[in-house]
Design an enzyme around this catalytic site. Structure first.
Site, mmCIF file in Angstrom:
data_model
loop_
_atom_site.group_PDB
_atom_site.id
_atom_site.type_symbol
_atom_site.label_atom_id
_atom_site.label_comp_id
_atom_site.label_asym_id
_atom_site.label_seq_id
_atom_site.Cartn_x
_atom_site.Cartn_y
_atom_site.Cartn_z
ATOM 1 N N ARG A 149 -36.298 6.778 22.011
ATOM 2 C CA ARG A 149 -36.879 5.464 21.753
ATOM 3 C C ARG A 149 -37.530 4.966 23.049
ATOM 4 N NH1 ARG A 149 -31.368 3.641 18.736
ATOM 5 N NH2 ARG A 149 -31.819 4.524 16.678
ATOM 6 N N ARG A 163 -30.433 -8.227 15.799
ATOM 7 C CA ARG A 163 -31.062 -7.264 16.713
ATOM 8 C C ARG A 163 -32.533 -7.048 16.388
ATOM 9 N NH1 ARG A 163 -27.145 -1.968 16.940
ATOM 10 N NH2 ARG A 163 -25.381 -2.841 18.115
ATOM 11 N N ARG A 213 -26.252 1.641 7.726
ATOM 12 C CA ARG A 213 -25.281 1.352 8.786
ATOM 13 C C ARG A 213 -24.116 0.513 8.258
ATOM 14 N NH1 ARG A 213 -26.505 2.992 13.768
ATOM 15 N NH2 ARG A 213 -28.678 3.393 14.336
#
Length: 211
Positions: free
Chosen positions: A56, A149, A160
């Site tokens: 990332r 986030r 998740r």
């Protein structure tokens, strides 16, 4: 066969007792780790995992992860070079024996941040770590943390959350973890984490003073 192979390899590992840290994404593991490593500079070392996912923005190879191809990682797994490995969202993740040994060789407490599947794999080895689970107070709070986030697609977020639900249930298994910390208040959670590791921290400090 591989279990016996791992046992022989891990028995030979010298250095402080490692720490296996597990818990759902969003439970606060990274924040707690940063506080721990800041307070005890020169005591802990982070085991750098391997992954087949792409880096990332801002991530560095060899620091955040060892970024490898699926073929290369599978070959190493088949060769018995990994303590644990798992697949998530189409990518492989794992901890190599060499990554743990590199930390222990420097008389540092090796921290392994791994998922529940990895925890169960390590239970079958002779690594003998301290097992710590960091859990959120509730699914609702965890979902809010993950949404705040703003880094996940809705599909990934739901994935998740499903994984977190399973994680929270498994963490209740008797004897699986030495310490289960519910991260409702950061300072309280940090105090419990530090207390769980004080004996090993003391050993490393004493060894460093005498060397």
């Amino acid at each position: 066969m591989y279990t016996r192979y791992f046992s022989r390899l891990l028995s030979a590992m010298a250095g402080p007792r490692p720490v296996v840290l597990s818990g759902p994404s969003g439970a606060g593991k990274s924040t707690l780790l940063k506080k721990l490593m800041k307070e005890y500079d020169g005591v802990f070392g982070f085991s750098v995992s391997h992954t087949t996912r792409l880096p990332r923005p801002g991530e560095e190879d060899g620091k955040d992860y060892h970024y490898v191809t699926r073929e290369a990682m599978q070959a190493q797994i088949d060769g018995g070079e990994f303590i644990e490995n798992a697949e998530f969202s189409g990518n492989m993740y794992g901890t190599s024996r060499a990554a743990v040994q590199a930390v222990q060789a420097n008389n540092l407490i090796c921290i392994l941040d791994i998922d529940m599947q990895g925890v169960k794999n390590i239970k079958r080895t002779d690594l003998n770590p301290i097992y710590v689970s960091i859990q959120p107070p509730s699914m609702a709070i965890l979902e809010k943390r993950l949404r705040d986030r703003k880094t996940e697609s809705e599909e990934n977020l739901q994935r998740r959350l499903r994984a977190a639900q399973v994680d929270m249930e498994i963490s209740k298994e008797l004897g699986l973890f030495d310490v289960v910390i519910v991260n409702d208040n950061l300072e309280d959670a940090y105090g419990k984490l530090r207390d769980a590791l004080l004996v090993e921290i003391g050993k490393v400090k004493k060894a460093n003073m005498s060397s």
